[in-house]
Design an enzyme around this catalytic site. Structure first.
Site, PDB file in Angstrom:
ATOM      1  N   ASP A 281      -0.477   0.816  13.232  1.00  0.00           N
ATOM      2  CA  ASP A 281       0.643  -0.086  12.967  1.00  0.00           C
ATOM      3  C   ASP A 281       1.983   0.598  13.201  1.00  0.00           C
ATOM      4  O   ASP A 281       3.001   0.153  12.669  1.00  0.00           O
ATOM      5  CB  ASP A 281       0.579  -0.589  11.518  1.00  0.00           C
ATOM      6  CG  ASP A 281      -0.001  -1.991  11.435  1.00  0.00           C
ATOM      7  OD1 ASP A 281      -0.421  -2.510  12.484  1.00  0.00           O
ATOM      8  OD2 ASP A 281      -0.046  -2.566  10.334  1.00  0.00           O
ATOM      9  N   ASP A 434      -6.515  -2.541  -2.476  1.00  0.00           N
ATOM     10  CA  ASP A 434      -7.778  -1.912  -2.837  1.00  0.00           C
ATOM     11  C   ASP A 434      -8.245  -2.352  -4.220  1.00  0.00           C
ATOM     12  O   ASP A 434      -9.426  -2.646  -4.427  1.00  0.00           O
ATOM     13  CB  ASP A 434      -7.642  -0.387  -2.769  1.00  0.00           C
ATOM     14  CG  ASP A 434      -6.396   0.113  -3.465  1.00  0.00           C
ATOM     15  OD1 ASP A 434      -5.648  -0.707  -4.032  1.00  0.00           O
ATOM     16  OD2 ASP A 434      -6.156   1.335  -3.441  1.00  0.00           O
TER      17      ASP A 434
END
Length: 511
Positions: A281, A434
């Site tokens: 990214d 997460d």
């Protein structure tokens, strides 16, 4: 010779002894005795040595007062300079209107509401000025003797009575004390009691975790894969080697991309059973070119590795992983291993984690612990190592053994792709993707396995600025996640103990 300031030294007489040496040789060394508090008492007192002290020369008293005033002026000057520098730093920080995450969100600054942001900083300014005003009231009350001073001292009225401000200050301060007693004290006392209760709960939680860790050590409990799964791995290419997808999300990782890609490409797993995705990214063209060349180099060496770059970088890490999981070839893989750009797994990582999935269809995640290559670099890294070692050794290991649930660490773990799909996949609603996926997977009934003896190397932040930014990322989203997941936690078809294990850390974190 400068005047001596050892006024705290004990002597056989009351007062403040000061030794002064004049430059004129006609003057000799004289010992001056400063006045004690008894000299300023109002009312009749017995005659004696105190009457003699009152008859001291006026010049002696003037010297003592001047010396004390000189010392007080020095202290006030240093305090004032400190407050001025602190105020200028706060003003510069607030006026700049920037936060730790501004560098990460520069591409979205045009969409920010400037009015809301200015109001927020104005509220901070008002709160700071109000705090300073109330502090000045408290300091003035302290020096008036309302809290700890002696009420009969004549000195407390020297500066208030002549100027006629005593009645006004008394009226204002009495009103402020009334407001504190009636409106501020009850809620503050309630919050203090709540904090005490939460402290006791957290202390009991830590005690139970430590006892659980001791029991694990005493009984030598640890997750063990099925014997046939280990035998299949040792049998060679025809053994238990499921299709594994390995993902390395990164963003402008110019310093560590080579080590992470090399470590993943050296994993001991059949080349036909593994695919490595480098999810870049980066918005820096030079970094993108370097990473792409590194991937091309490993492709020429026979590694099954691909390079992916998103043009629209929405959702940060969660959006990056979500985009990678939407590829058509992902359906051919059963498990996905995730490693951040600064993690380097050992070659046997997959052989020590994947076997725990065989014949355990309810296991959705196998998590390894972290090890730190720079844990002895400085005091900050040593303290981080102690903190994170407790997190892995005690918290995650105990929760993994006894309730089969713990928070996913975001890296160095292997997921069953079916568990990710059943949980709704990666969502971009929080910055703790997460923890989000772990809670949703556990609410769907999936179990987690923590391997304390399988380590994945990484680095700790060595500077305070890097550590502060890391902690900001880790702690900026849990309460938002708790608010979003609370209805699902209540309605989930899991036992009460598991629900309590989900709610307890969120409640403690909120308070």
């Amino acid at each position: 010779m400068a005047p001596s300031f050892d006024w705290w030294a004990k002597g056989s007489h009351k007062g403040t002894p000061v030794v002064v040496k004049m430059e004129n040789p006609n003057w000799s060394m004289v010992e001056l005795e400063g006045p004690s508090e008894d000299d300023f008492l109002i009312g009749k007192t017995p005659t004696g040595p105190r009457e003699k002290a009152r008859g001291k020369n006026a010049k002696q008293l003037t010297w003592v007062l001047l010396l004390k005033a000189h010392r007080a002026a020095g202290c006030l000057t240093s305090i004032a300079s400190t407050f001025v520098s602190l105020g200028s730093a706060i003003h510069h920080r607030v006026a700049s209107g920037r936060t730790d995450t501004d560098n990460e969100t520069d591409n979205t600054t045009s969409n920010e509401n400037k009015t809301v942001k200015s109001r927020f900083y104005n509220c901070i300014k008002v709160f700071l000025w109000l705090s300073l005003l109330l502090l000045s009231f408290e300091i003035a009350a302290y020096f008036k003797g309302w809290h700890f001073g002696a009420p009969k001292l004549q000195l407390q009225f020297i500066f208030t009575a002549p100027f006629g401000v005593r009645d006004l200050f008394d009226r204002l301060y009495s009103r402020w004390v009334l407001i504190r007693v009636e409106y501020l004290a009850p809620p503050l006392q309630f919050l203090a009691n709540v904090c005490i209760i939460l402290f006791l709960i957290q202390s009991m939680d830590r005690l139970v975790l430590c006892l659980g860790c001791f029991w694990i050590r005493f009984k030598k409990i640890k997750p063990i894969p099925k014997q046939d799964a280990v035998a299949d791995l040792e049998s060679g290419e025809n053994g238990f080697f499921p299709m594994v997808l390995v993902q390395i999300p990164m963003c402008n990782e110019k310093e560590v991309y080579q080590q992470s890609i090399a470590a993943v490409c050296n994993l001991d797993w059949p080349k036909s059973k593994i695919l490595i995705q480098v999810l870049d990214d980066s918005d820096d063209p030079t970094t993108r070119l370097l990473i792409k060349e590194e991937v091309h180099k490993w492709q020429q060496e026979g590694a099954h590795i691909v390079y992916r770059h998103r043009v629209i970088r929405d959702g940060y890490k969660a959006g990056n992983l979500k985009s990678a999981m939407s590829c058509s070839y992902v359906k051919d893989y059963e498990f996905v291993a995730i490693f951040d750009a600064d993690f380097q797994p050992n070659p046997d990582f997959l052989k020590r984690t994947v076997p725990h999935f065989k014949d355990n269809e309810d296991v959705g995640l196998v998590q390894s612990r972290w090890s730190f290559v720079n844990k002895d670099e400085n005091l900050l890294t040593r303290l981080q190592n102690i903190n994170l070692s407790f997190h892995f050794e005690v918290e995650q290991q105990v929760n993994g053994v006894f309730i089969n649930f713990f928070g996913f660490n975001g890296t160095a773990g292997v997921w069953r792709i079916k568990a990710l799909e059943d949980s709704g996949g990666w969502l971009e609603r929080t910055t703790v993707e997460d923890m989000d996926i772990a809670v949703r997977a556990h609410l769907q009934g999936w179990k987690f396995v923590f391997l304390n003896d399988v380590e994945c190397q990484c680095e700790l932040p060595e500077s305070y600025e890097a550590y502060r930014k890391q902690q900001h990322r880790w702690h900026s989203g849990p309460m938002q996640l708790f608010r979003l997941c609370l209805p699902d936690m209540i309605r989930a078809n899991v036992n009460t103990f598991s629900k309590r294990s989900l709610l307890k850390p969120a409640i403690i974190l909120f308070c």
